[in-house]
Design a protein around this motif. Structure first.
Motif, PDB file in Angstrom:
ATOM      1  N   ILE A   6       0.846  -1.187   0.000  1.00  0.00           N
ATOM      2  CA  ILE A   6       0.000   0.000   0.000  1.00  0.00           C
ATOM      3  C   ILE A   6       0.882   1.238   0.000  1.00  0.00           C
ATOM      4  O   ILE A   6       1.864   1.307   0.742  1.00  0.00           O
ATOM      5  N   ARG A   7       0.543   2.212  -0.835  1.00  0.00           N
ATOM      6  CA  ARG A   7       1.354   3.427  -0.970  1.00  0.00           C
ATOM      7  C   ARG A   7       1.512   4.162   0.364  1.00  0.00           C
ATOM      8  O   ARG A   7       2.573   4.674   0.680  1.00  0.00           O
ATOM      9  N   ASP A  39      -3.281   2.667  -3.275  1.00  0.00           N
ATOM     10  CA  ASP A  39      -3.002   3.941  -2.607  1.00  0.00           C
ATOM     11  C   ASP A  39      -3.292   3.869  -1.112  1.00  0.00           C
ATOM     12  O   ASP A  39      -2.538   4.394  -0.301  1.00  0.00           O
ATOM     13  N   HIS A  40      -4.394   3.227  -0.757  1.00  0.00           N
ATOM     14  CA  HIS A  40      -4.828   3.148   0.639  1.00  0.00           C
ATOM     15  C   HIS A  40      -5.506   1.808   0.879  1.00  0.00           C
ATOM     16  O   HIS A  40      -5.957   1.162  -0.058  1.00  0.00           O
ATOM     17  N   VAL A  41      -5.607   1.431   2.139  1.00  0.00           N
ATOM     18  CA  VAL A  41      -6.428   0.281   2.511  1.00  0.00           C
ATOM     19  C   VAL A  41      -7.731   0.861   3.047  1.00  0.00           C
ATOM     20  O   VAL A  41      -7.746   1.504   4.081  1.00  0.00           O
ATOM     21  N   VAL A  42      -8.804   0.629   2.310  1.00  0.00           N
ATOM     22  CA  VAL A  42     -10.104   1.164   2.728  1.00  0.00           C
ATOM     23  C   VAL A  42     -10.989   0.031   3.217  1.00  0.00           C
ATOM     24  O   VAL A  42     -10.728  -1.143   2.972  1.00  0.00           O
ATOM     25  N   TRP A  59      -1.778  -2.697   6.633  1.00  0.00           N
ATOM     26  CA  TRP A  59      -2.807  -3.745   6.622  1.00  0.00           C
ATOM     27  C   TRP A  59      -3.148  -4.212   5.210  1.00  0.00           C
ATOM     28  O   TRP A  59      -4.292  -4.481   4.880  1.00  0.00           O
ATOM     29  N   SER A  60      -2.173  -4.351   4.356  1.00  0.00           N
ATOM     30  CA  SER A  60      -2.423  -4.772   2.970  1.00  0.00           C
ATOM     31  C   SER A  60      -3.078  -6.144   2.911  1.00  0.00           C
ATOM     32  O   SER A  60      -3.737  -6.484   1.936  1.00  0.00           O
ATOM     33  N   TRP A  61      -2.934  -6.929   3.969  1.00  0.00           N
ATOM     34  CA  TRP A  61      -3.548  -8.269   4.012  1.00  0.00           C
ATOM     35  C   TRP A  61      -5.065  -8.217   3.891  1.00  0.00           C
ATOM     36  O   TRP A  61      -5.692  -9.206   3.541  1.00  0.00           O
TER      37      TRP A  61
END
Length: 115
Positions: A6-7, A39-42, A59-61
């Motif tokens: 994630i960026r 870009d983000h984890v939403v 938290w890319s998982w």
């Protein structure tokens, strides 16, 4: 390899770690390399207001466990045998290539007959 980051991940700083690694693998002409980069984890569940809620970038998982990783670093769809796939489909299709040294096998099998 399949990578995901994630960026806005400030724990590992992707621009100096995984992005550089991905680019080096591509430059070295590594095969079967994919990198999903967001870009983000939403909030993909809608439980915390959906796209307006940003989880910690580390938290890319969240996307991996939900099997949402479908796009490569350049935005193209990740494909397997010409069809678009998710990260779990891609991972399930991977297997280890094993090379067998037949001369070593012949040598070992001939030794078995002698005391």
């Amino acid at each position: 390899p399949k990578m995901l980051n994630i960026r806005d991940n400030y724990t590992t700083v992707p621009e100096t770690t995984v992005v550089r690694l991905y680019k080096r693998l591509i430059e070295a002409r590594a095969k079967n390399v994919h990198f999903s980069y967001y870009d983000h984890v939403v909030d993909i569940t809608g439980f915390y207001r959906g796209d307006n809620y940003h989880y910690n970038g580390h938290w890319s998982w969240v996307y991996l466990h939900a099997n949402k990783c479908k796009y490569d670093y350049d935005g193209s769809t990740i494909k397997l045998d010409g069809r678009p796939v998710t990260v779990m489909e891609w991972m399930a299709a991977q297997h280890k290539q094993i090379e067998i040294n037949t001369s070593l096998l012949r040598r070992n099998s001939s030794r078995r007959g002698s005391p």
